[in-house]
Design an enzyme around this catalytic site. Structure first.
Site, PDB file in Angstrom:
ATOM      1  N   HIS A   1      -7.288 -26.008  50.015  1.00  0.00           N
ATOM      2  CA  HIS A   1      -7.325 -25.892  51.475  1.00  0.00           C
ATOM      3  C   HIS A   1      -6.821 -27.193  52.113  1.00  0.00           C
ATOM      4  O   HIS A   1      -6.035 -27.157  53.072  1.00  0.00           O
ATOM      5  CB  HIS A   1      -8.766 -25.582  51.941  1.00  0.00           C
ATOM      6  N   GLU A   2      -7.264 -28.344  51.561  1.00  0.00           N
ATOM      7  CA  GLU A   2      -6.866 -29.633  52.137  1.00  0.00           C
ATOM      8  C   GLU A   2      -5.401 -29.948  51.856  1.00  0.00           C
ATOM      9  O   GLU A   2      -4.692 -30.444  52.742  1.00  0.00           O
ATOM     10  CB  GLU A   2      -7.766 -30.767  51.621  1.00  0.00           C
TER      11      GLU A   2
ATOM     12  N   CYS B   1     -12.016 -23.421  59.292  1.00  0.00           N
ATOM     13  CA  CYS B   1     -11.313 -24.710  59.310  1.00  0.00           C
ATOM     14  C   CYS B   1     -11.800 -25.549  60.482  1.00  0.00           C
ATOM     15  O   CYS B   1     -12.019 -25.018  61.582  1.00  0.00           O
ATOM     16  CB  CYS B   1      -9.800 -24.486  59.413  1.00  0.00           C
TER      17      CYS B   1
ATOM     18  N   HIS C   1      -3.070 -28.397  54.259  1.00  0.00           N
ATOM     19  CA  HIS C   1      -2.904 -29.123  55.525  1.00  0.00           C
ATOM     20  C   HIS C   1      -1.802 -30.176  55.418  1.00  0.00           C
ATOM     21  O   HIS C   1      -1.129 -30.469  56.422  1.00  0.00           O
ATOM     22  CB  HIS C   1      -4.214 -29.807  55.955  1.00  0.00           C
TER      23      HIS C   1
HETATM   24  C1  LIG Z   1     -14.727 -25.339  58.559  1.00  0.00           C
HETATM   25  C2  LIG Z   1     -16.094 -25.573  57.972  1.00  0.00           C
HETATM   26  C3  LIG Z   1     -16.948 -24.337  58.145  1.00  0.00           C
HETATM   27  C4  LIG Z   1     -16.748 -26.761  58.699  1.00  0.00           C
HETATM   28  C5  LIG Z   1     -15.985 -25.859  56.473  1.00  0.00           C
HETATM   29  N1  LIG Z   1     -17.286 -26.118  55.903  1.00  0.00           N
HETATM   30  C6  LIG Z   1     -17.744 -25.221  54.990  1.00  0.00           C
HETATM   31  O1  LIG Z   1     -17.049 -24.285  54.623  1.00  0.00           O
HETATM   32  N2  LIG Z   1     -19.020 -25.289  54.485  1.00  0.00           N
HETATM   33  C7  LIG Z   1     -19.730 -26.366  54.091  1.00  0.00           C
HETATM   34  C8  LIG Z   1     -19.803 -27.516  54.838  1.00  0.00           C
HETATM   35  C9  LIG Z   1     -20.555 -28.569  54.326  1.00  0.00           C
HETATM   36  F1  LIG Z   1     -20.669 -29.700  54.985  1.00  0.00           F
HETATM   37  C10 LIG Z   1     -21.210 -28.475  53.123  1.00  0.00           C
HETATM   38  C11 LIG Z   1     -21.087 -27.310  52.414  1.00  0.00           C
HETATM   39  F2  LIG Z   1     -21.706 -27.231  51.252  1.00  0.00           F
HETATM   40  C12 LIG Z   1     -20.368 -26.264  52.878  1.00  0.00           C
HETATM   41  C13 LIG Z   1     -15.081 -27.060  56.152  1.00  0.00           C
HETATM   42  O2  LIG Z   1     -15.542 -28.186  56.211  1.00  0.00           O
HETATM   43  N3  LIG Z   1     -13.783 -26.811  55.785  1.00  0.00           N
HETATM   44  C14 LIG Z   1     -12.942 -27.974  55.598  1.00  0.00           C
HETATM   45  C15 LIG Z   1     -11.717 -27.980  56.500  1.00  0.00           C
HETATM   46  O3  LIG Z   1     -11.625 -27.312  57.504  1.00  0.00           O
HETATM   47  N4  LIG Z   1     -10.769 -28.799  56.068  1.00  0.00           N
HETATM   48  O4  LIG Z   1      -9.603 -28.893  56.727  1.00  0.00           O
HETATM   49  C16 LIG Z   1     -13.207 -25.490  55.521  1.00  0.00           C
HETATM   50  C17 LIG Z   1     -13.570 -25.010  54.100  1.00  0.00           C
HETATM   51  C18 LIG Z   1     -13.045 -23.569  53.897  1.00  0.00           C
HETATM   52  C19 LIG Z   1     -12.811 -23.441  52.436  1.00  0.00           C
HETATM   53  C20 LIG Z   1     -12.581 -24.817  51.905  1.00  0.00           C
HETATM   54  C21 LIG Z   1     -12.909 -25.806  52.971  1.00  0.00           C
HETATM   55 ZN   LIG Z   2      -8.968 -27.004  57.382  1.00  0.00          ZN
END
Ligand SMILES: CC(C)(C)[C@H](NC(=O)Nc1cc(F)cc(F)c1)C(=O)N(CC(=O)NO)CC1CCCC1
Ligand SMILES: [Zn+2]
Length: 186
Positions: A156-157, A113, A160
């Site tokens: 996930h969003e 996250c 939040h």
């Molecule tokens: C926490 C983080 C590792 C930055 C995660 N990114 C991710 O999982 N991989 C990723 C990132 C890219 F840009 C393009 C791609 F294809 C893959 C993420 O953005 N989130 C979103 C977040 O924290 N929202 O509050 C966490 C993810 C975990 C599962 C769903 C979202």
């Molecule tokens: Zn998150």
């Protein structure tokens, strides 16, 4: 522009609040917020800008992560291949899961996250298919179905917006326990 400094980390009360629904028309400020959240995701996925501004590559962002307790999420999920259009590029207002599959899904590598600066190992089991209603920034209503990784990111969003963190779903005793209704992807 939004940078990592604007994203609150675990311990901040906003991450444990239930965010308020938005009404339409959105205020100018809310329109700017929607735009800024999508711009953050784009910048974070741009090799130059993400390095220059030290951004973690993000696929989704929820307003409470900016200490703004409003039901607004931004999603920028890349397509399968480099030059493909994004799977999802959308700011969703008042998103609501109206139905879902019995089957579950989780990411093989677990979740992280943008608001959590540590690894928390374990399977985060989510609905594998969801039916969602939401409004866009103009107030137009949609009802769509999502599955797999797209469904995971959206859940996930939305978590939040309800003060839920991904690790709340991890079984503390058996972090990698799976029942047969759950498929592991990614
Ligand atoms: C926490 C983080 C590792 C930055 C995660 N990114 C991710 O999982 N991989 C990723 C990132 C890219 F840009 C393009 C791609 F294809 C893959 C993420 O953005 N989130 C979103 C977040 O924290 N929202 O509050 C966490 C993810 C975990 C599962 C769903 C979202
Ligand atoms: Zn998150």
């Amino acid at each position: 522009m939004i940078t990592m400094d604007d994203i609150v980390r675990e311990g901040h009360p906003a991450l444990r609040e239930k965010a308020a629904e938005l009404t339409f028309p959105l205020t100018k400020e809310e329109m700017i917020l929607a735009n800024d959240m999508m711009t953050f995701l784009k910048n974070s996925q741009d090799p130059e800008l993400s390095e220059q501004y030290e951004l973690r590559a993000g696929v989704g962002l929820a307003a409470p992560q900016l200490a703004i307790s409003k039901r607004m999420i931004a999603l920028l999920i890349p397509g399968e291949y480099e030059d493909d259009p994004p799977e999802i590029e959308e700011v969703m207002i008042n998103p609501k899961i109206v139905s879902h599959s019995v089957e579950g899904v989780c990411l093989k590598e677990g979740e992280g996250c943008l608001s959590v600066d540590r690894e928390v190992p374990g399977f985060v089991v989510r609905h594998s298919r969801i039916t969602l209603t939401y409004q866009d920034v103009t107030g137009k209503s949609y009802k769509k179905r999502y599955k797999g990784y797209n469904a995971i990111v959206i859940q996930h969003e939305i978590d939040h917006l309800n003060g839920v963190m991904f690790y709340d779903h991890i079984n503390e005793k058996e972090p990698f326990e799976l029942d047969d209704q759950v498929s592991v992807i990614g």
